[in-house]
Design a protein around this motif. Structure first.
Motif, PDB file in Angstrom:
ATOM      1  N   ARG A 369       0.816  -1.216   0.000  1.00 26.84           N
ATOM      2  CA  ARG A 369       0.000   0.000   0.000  1.00 26.84           C
ATOM      3  C   ARG A 369       0.853   1.271   0.000  1.00 26.84           C
ATOM      4  O   ARG A 369       0.425   2.303  -0.522  1.00 26.84           O
ATOM      5  N   LYS A 370       2.040   1.222   0.564  1.00 34.08           N
ATOM      6  CA  LYS A 370       2.868   2.426   0.656  1.00 34.08           C
ATOM      7  C   LYS A 370       3.633   2.694  -0.637  1.00 34.08           C
ATOM      8  O   LYS A 370       3.812   3.846  -1.033  1.00 34.08           O
ATOM      9  N   THR A 371       4.104   1.633  -1.280  1.00 34.83           N
ATOM     10  CA  THR A 371       4.917   1.815  -2.482  1.00 34.83           C
ATOM     11  C   THR A 371       4.125   1.575  -3.766  1.00 34.83           C
ATOM     12  O   THR A 371       4.608   1.906  -4.850  1.00 34.83           O
ATOM     13  N   ASP A 372       2.938   0.983  -3.651  1.00 38.18           N
ATOM     14  CA  ASP A 372       2.079   0.616  -4.788  1.00 38.18           C
ATOM     15  C   ASP A 372       2.677  -0.490  -5.645  1.00 38.18           C
ATOM     16  O   ASP A 372       2.180  -0.773  -6.735  1.00 38.18           O
ATOM     17  N   LYS A 373       3.722  -1.135  -5.168  1.00 36.69           N
ATOM     18  CA  LYS A 373       4.353  -2.187  -5.958  1.00 36.69           C
ATOM     19  C   LYS A 373       3.602  -3.508  -5.818  1.00 36.69           C
ATOM     20  O   LYS A 373       3.097  -3.845  -4.753  1.00 36.69           O
ATOM     21  N   LEU A 374       3.542  -4.224  -6.925  1.00 40.42           N
ATOM     22  CA  LEU A 374       2.967  -5.560  -6.919  1.00 40.42           C
ATOM     23  C   LEU A 374       3.960  -6.501  -6.246  1.00 40.42           C
ATOM     24  O   LEU A 374       5.091  -6.676  -6.705  1.00 40.42           O
ATOM     25  N   LEU A 375       3.559  -7.104  -5.130  1.00 38.71           N
ATOM     26  CA  LEU A 375       4.452  -7.963  -4.359  1.00 38.71           C
ATOM     27  C   LEU A 375       4.429  -9.410  -4.842  1.00 38.71           C
ATOM     28  O   LEU A 375       5.464 -10.026  -5.037  1.00 38.71           O
ATOM     29  N   TYR A 376       3.239  -9.954  -5.001  1.00 36.05           N
ATOM     30  CA  TYR A 376       3.149 -11.321  -5.498  1.00 36.05           C
ATOM     31  C   TYR A 376       1.760 -11.592  -6.047  1.00 36.05           C
ATOM     32  O   TYR A 376       0.810 -10.843  -5.791  1.00 36.05           O
ATOM     33  N   THR A 377       1.672 -12.663  -6.826  1.00 33.12           N
ATOM     34  CA  THR A 377       0.426 -13.048  -7.486  1.00 33.12           C
ATOM     35  C   THR A 377       0.141 -14.512  -7.208  1.00 33.12           C
ATOM     36  O   THR A 377       1.046 -15.353  -7.283  1.00 33.12           O
ATOM     37  N   VAL A 378      -1.107 -14.808  -6.887  1.00 31.29           N
ATOM     38  CA  VAL A 378      -1.535 -16.193  -6.679  1.00 31.29           C
ATOM     39  C   VAL A 378      -2.523 -16.552  -7.784  1.00 31.29           C
ATOM     40  O   VAL A 378      -3.493 -15.835  -8.014  1.00 31.29           O
ATOM     41  N   SER A 379      -2.274 -17.654  -8.471  1.00 30.45           N
ATOM     42  CA  SER A 379      -3.093 -18.066  -9.610  1.00 30.45           C
ATOM     43  C   SER A 379      -3.810 -19.385  -9.315  1.00 30.45           C
ATOM     44  O   SER A 379      -3.715 -19.940  -8.227  1.00 30.45           O
ATOM     45  N   GLY A 380      -4.535 -19.848 -10.333  1.00 26.88           N
ATOM     46  CA  GLY A 380      -5.125 -21.174 -10.264  1.00 26.88           C
ATOM     47  C   GLY A 380      -6.482 -21.253  -9.601  1.00 26.88           C
ATOM     48  O   GLY A 380      -6.844 -22.298  -9.047  1.00 26.88           O
ATOM     49  N   PHE A 381      -7.260 -20.183  -9.665  1.00 30.94           N
ATOM     50  CA  PHE A 381      -8.592 -20.192  -9.063  1.00 30.94           C
ATOM     51  C   PHE A 381      -9.656 -20.495 -10.125  1.00 30.94           C
ATOM     52  O   PHE A 381      -9.402 -20.430 -11.330  1.00 30.94           O
TER      53      PHE A 381
END
Length: 549
Positions: A369-381
């Motif tokens: 939330r502070k840097t707006d950077k994408l940290l990680y992604t979870v797939s397969g839903f």
């Protein structure tokens, strides 16, 4: 100095500079005298992201919007627009006109291809082509369509609608907006490969024309046979040497460009899906003229709010981008580290993370939330909907495709546990105290409480007409957006009784996606610690602030 929420109802009329728009926003009706309402973002009505565009023989411009399921006729001088192809079948990603005035288009989400003859007759030419994307006519009048995102292929379409359509190629790499060149070959940008290819549609033979693009979105020729390409990742328009593959930037716009088209005077026009933009580009100088007023939001859905030192910061999943809004000033920012094609949003329990997810990608994305950077992604839903981060850092996810609530305890997404099953079109999630959540179930119109330890389900409220966004007030009362009745309701979690806070909200965008979520758009709601309520308008591209007086 800390900014305070101003308890004044702002007028619902806006002066839009530069370009006239024949549009009057909906006026909501506050039912609870304890609240006032204002818009914190200027509304707009030209679809939900501009996609394809093309001209007819009279130089009339038509602009498509996949998410709005409509196509618009746009005046290139004034920017005024009107619906040309209405929902639900008007959601083209591209369209083209034949010499006799027949218009051919694809309904991207419906997986269909249509034609409309000059006498108004509409014929379905294909009805099982998910992700129907580019559409092009050869000099001999033959019709061709590509599939992208929800499919990957190139087809010849029988214009009579009587014969079987012919598959030419598949697994190309994301073929987007295409056009035949002077040599009779089909020139196509490959979204996922960064290339332009040319295809002999009779033999299927393909060759690379140019490469080194980040995400090429459209390839079009002017009347002199010059090839141009737009890059959605960089916002650049290139002139490309079709023989050598050399390319040169002729104009620089903002990212999220989608399609380009030339009128009979070789004037170049381009769309930008992130701001509902349509622009004219002067090729010799690179000068850009906005044709329609840019929208601050193009398709707001999921929403979250955080209490910062200077006031509320609102986070919105604006379909094509992650955006944040200063609730006091209404300033909208699209962080460069944001991700594309997001649908829903929620904020973590400790306020450090923003979670976004969407059925289009079936992914959950976690941002700092502070840097707006994408940290990680979870797939397969399986047709993912709402999501929420708990105090321990685990994530709970609503899966429409399985009717499950799933808990994910690692960043790689390998540790998934089904908390409960048997839900019907679960949509949004909100915390319900320790170790429990509330879930809206869109189709049956109910709110269900789920115990995260045991999976036990308890019905809180029924009889709602399309409940979507859900949140909890500081006093424990539930807030829910009911799209079908255009209401914001407050619900007592103990008795299940409800009362309206606001009626006549501009929510409930209609639409249909084959294999998608029945809610289609995910109207969101969020509540700040101050008690201010924020609701997205998926019809008019704005955000409401419902504030306590």
């Amino acid at each position: 100095m800390k900014k305070k929420i101003v308890s004044v109802i702002f007028g619902f009329c806006f002066l839009v500079s530069g370009v006239a728009q024949a549009f009057t926003p909906t006026i909501p009706k506050v039912q609870d005298p304890a609240y006032g309402i204002r818009l914190i973002v200027t509304p707009s009505n030209l679809g939900h992201g501009t996609n394809g565009l093309n001209f007819d023989a009279k130089d009339n411009l038509y602009v498509t919007s996949v998410a709005a399921a409509a196509t618009y006729l746009v005046n290139t001088d004034t920017g005024e627009s009107s619906v040309y192809l209405a929902p639900p079948s008007g959601g083209a990603d591209d369209l083209v006109f034949g010499k006799d005035g027949t218009v051919y288009w694809n309904a991207f989400f419906l997986g269909k291809v249509y034609k409309k003859t000059p006498d108004g007759k509409i014929v379905t030419l294909a009805d099982d082509m998910p992700g129907a994307n580019a559409i092009a006519l050869g000099k001999d009048g033959r019709l061709f369509v590509t599939q992208c995102f929800l499919g990957d292929g190139l087809w010849e379409i029988d214009k009579s609608g009587q014969q079987k359509n012919r598959k030419i190629a598949e697994k190309l790499g994301g073929p987007n907006a295409s056009m035949f060149g002077p040599d009779g070959l089909l020139y196509t940008p490959l979204w996922f490969k960064g290339q332009i290819i040319k295809t002999n549609v009779d033999t299927g033979e393909r060759n690379i024309v140019a490469e080194g693009f980040k995400i090429p979105s459209a390839t079009k020729f002017d009347s002199h046979g010059n090839l141009f390409c737009s890059d959605t990742a960089t916002g650049e328009i290139y002139k490309v040497n079709a023989k050598s593959g050399d390319k040169a930037v002729v104009a620089k716009l903002s990212p999220h460009l989608d399609n380009i088209a030339f009128d009979s005077k070789d004037r170049l026009f381009v769309t930008n899906m992130n701001v509902n933009g349509v622009y004219q580009v002067d090729v010799p100088t690179g000068k850009v003229r906005p044709v329609v007023e840019e929208a601050k939001l193009c398709y707001p859905q999921g929403i979250a709010v955080a209490n910062d030192p200077n006031g509320d910061t609102v986070y919105v999943a604006d379909n094509f981008a992650y955006k944040k809004i200063d609730a006091f000033s209404g300033n909208v920012e699209a962080p460069l580290n944001g991700s594309s094609f997001t649908n829903t949003a929620s904020i973590s329990a400790d306020g450090n993370y923003i979670l976004m997810s969407g059925w289009f990608t079936n992914k959950v994305q976690v941002f700092d939330r502070k840097t707006d950077k994408l940290l990680y992604t979870v797939s397969g839903f399986k047709v993912v909907a709402g999501t929420l981060m708990l105090n321990d850092g685990s994530i709970v996810v609503a899966e429409h495709g399985a009717g499950d609530i799933v808990r994910v305890t690692d960043k790689e997404g390998t540790e998934k546990t089904v908390v409960t099953s048997g839900l019907v079109s679960p949509t949004y999630i909100a915390p319900a105290g320790q170790n429990a959540i509330y879930v809206t179930e869109y189709t049956p119109g109910r709110i269900t409480k789920v115990d995260l330890n045991t999976g036990e389900k308890k019905t809180i409220c029924t009889g709602l007409k399309g409940p979507k966004g859900i949140a909890v007030k500081p006093d424990g009362k539930i807030i829910v957006v009911v799209a079908g009745s255009h209401q914001l309701l407050e619900i007592d979690p103990d008795s299940g009784k409800s009362k309206p806070i606001v009626n006549n909200l501009a929510v409930g965008q209609p639409g249909e996606v084959r294999g998608g979520h029945p809610a289609y758009s995910f109207t969101g709601v969020a509540v700040s610690n101050s008690g201010a309520i924020y609701v997205t308008s998926d019809l008019e591209n704005t955000v409401y602030q419902i504030f306590p007086k």
